[in-house]
Scaffold this active site. Structure first.
Site, PDB file in Angstrom:
ATOM      1  N   HIS A   8       0.823  -1.214   0.000  1.00 56.09           N
ATOM      2  CA  HIS A   8       0.000   0.000   0.000  1.00 56.09           C
ATOM      3  C   HIS A   8       0.851   1.255   0.000  1.00 56.09           C
ATOM      4  CE1 HIS A   8       0.421  -0.856   4.423  1.00 56.09           C
ATOM      5  NE2 HIS A   8       0.536   0.453   4.532  1.00 56.09           N
ATOM      6  N   GLU A  44      -7.045   3.746  10.615  1.00 51.06           N
ATOM      7  CA  GLU A  44      -6.673   3.593   9.212  1.00 51.06           C
ATOM      8  C   GLU A  44      -7.789   2.937   8.422  1.00 51.06           C
ATOM      9  OE1 GLU A  44      -3.143   1.053   9.580  1.00 51.06           O
ATOM     10  OE2 GLU A  44      -4.332  -0.620   8.813  1.00 51.06           O
ATOM     11  N   GLN A  55      -3.831   3.471   1.674  1.00 50.59           N
ATOM     12  CA  GLN A  55      -4.183   3.470   3.098  1.00 50.59           C
ATOM     13  C   GLN A  55      -4.324   4.925   3.545  1.00 50.59           C
ATOM     14  OE1 GLN A  55      -0.950   2.684   6.052  1.00 50.59           O
ATOM     15  NE2 GLN A  55      -2.192   0.924   6.617  1.00 50.59           N
ATOM     16  N   HIS A  79       3.900   7.064   3.951  1.00 54.33           N
ATOM     17  CA  HIS A  79       4.844   5.961   3.760  1.00 54.33           C
ATOM     18  C   HIS A  79       4.413   5.076   2.603  1.00 54.33           C
ATOM     19  CE1 HIS A  79       1.959   4.039   6.686  1.00 54.33           C
ATOM     20  NE2 HIS A  79       2.169   2.976   5.942  1.00 54.33           N
ATOM     21  N   GLU A 129       7.370   0.789   5.084  1.00 54.53           N
ATOM     22  CA  GLU A 129       6.811  -0.232   5.972  1.00 54.53           C
ATOM     23  C   GLU A 129       6.932  -1.573   5.258  1.00 54.53           C
ATOM     24  OE1 GLU A 129       2.626   0.324   6.616  1.00 54.53           O
ATOM     25  OE2 GLU A 129       2.437  -1.405   7.929  1.00 54.53           O
TER      26      GLU A 129
END
Ligand code: CO
Length: 135
Positions: A8, A44, A55, A79, A129
């Protein structure tokens, strides 16, 4: 070995309800899940886009990493998440390259996935991530 896929792209928003409504209006996409992740200090929502996701992250308080991000930089890209099939092996590989890890050990993220964050200084000022998924 890593990464396996783009899991994502995460965007920090001030108002998740408003952001979801706007996203649906613009792109016709609704979330497949929405949850509070207390230890990251966020609520989220995951929006399916092709084989990947966007996301949206709303901080639970201003005194949280995403809350401070919003205060410093405003809404925007927070991110990028890569899917990996073996998170320990991925972290070991990154350690071996000298990469600075935010999370030395995996922790529990959204959807029950084990995750770990890699420091933005490692590449292009972008927080990364890693999300462990089934092969
Ligand atoms: Co994420």
């Amino acid at each position: 070995m890593l990464p396996y896929n783009l899991d994502h792209v995460a965007i920090a928003v001030a108002d998740l309800d408003a952001a979801l409504a706007r996203f649906e209006e613009l792109y016709g996409v609704t979330p497949i899940r929405r949850e509070r992740i207390e230890d990251q200090g966020v609520e989220e929502a995951m929006l399916p886009i092709g084989g990947s996701h966007v996301q949206l992250l709303q901080p639970l308080s201003s005194d949280s990493p995403v809350g401070r991000f919003l205060e410093r930089r405003g809404e925007g890209l927070h991110h990028v998440a890569f899917a990996v099939v073996d998170l320990e092996a991925a972290l070991e590989h990154l350690r071996a390259t000298g990469a600075r890890l935010v999370d030395e050990q995996p922790r529990l993220g959204g959807g029950g996935h084990r995750i770990a964050f890699v420091h933005p200084e490692v590449f292009g000022g972008t927080l990364v991530e890693l999300v462990e998924v089934e092969a």
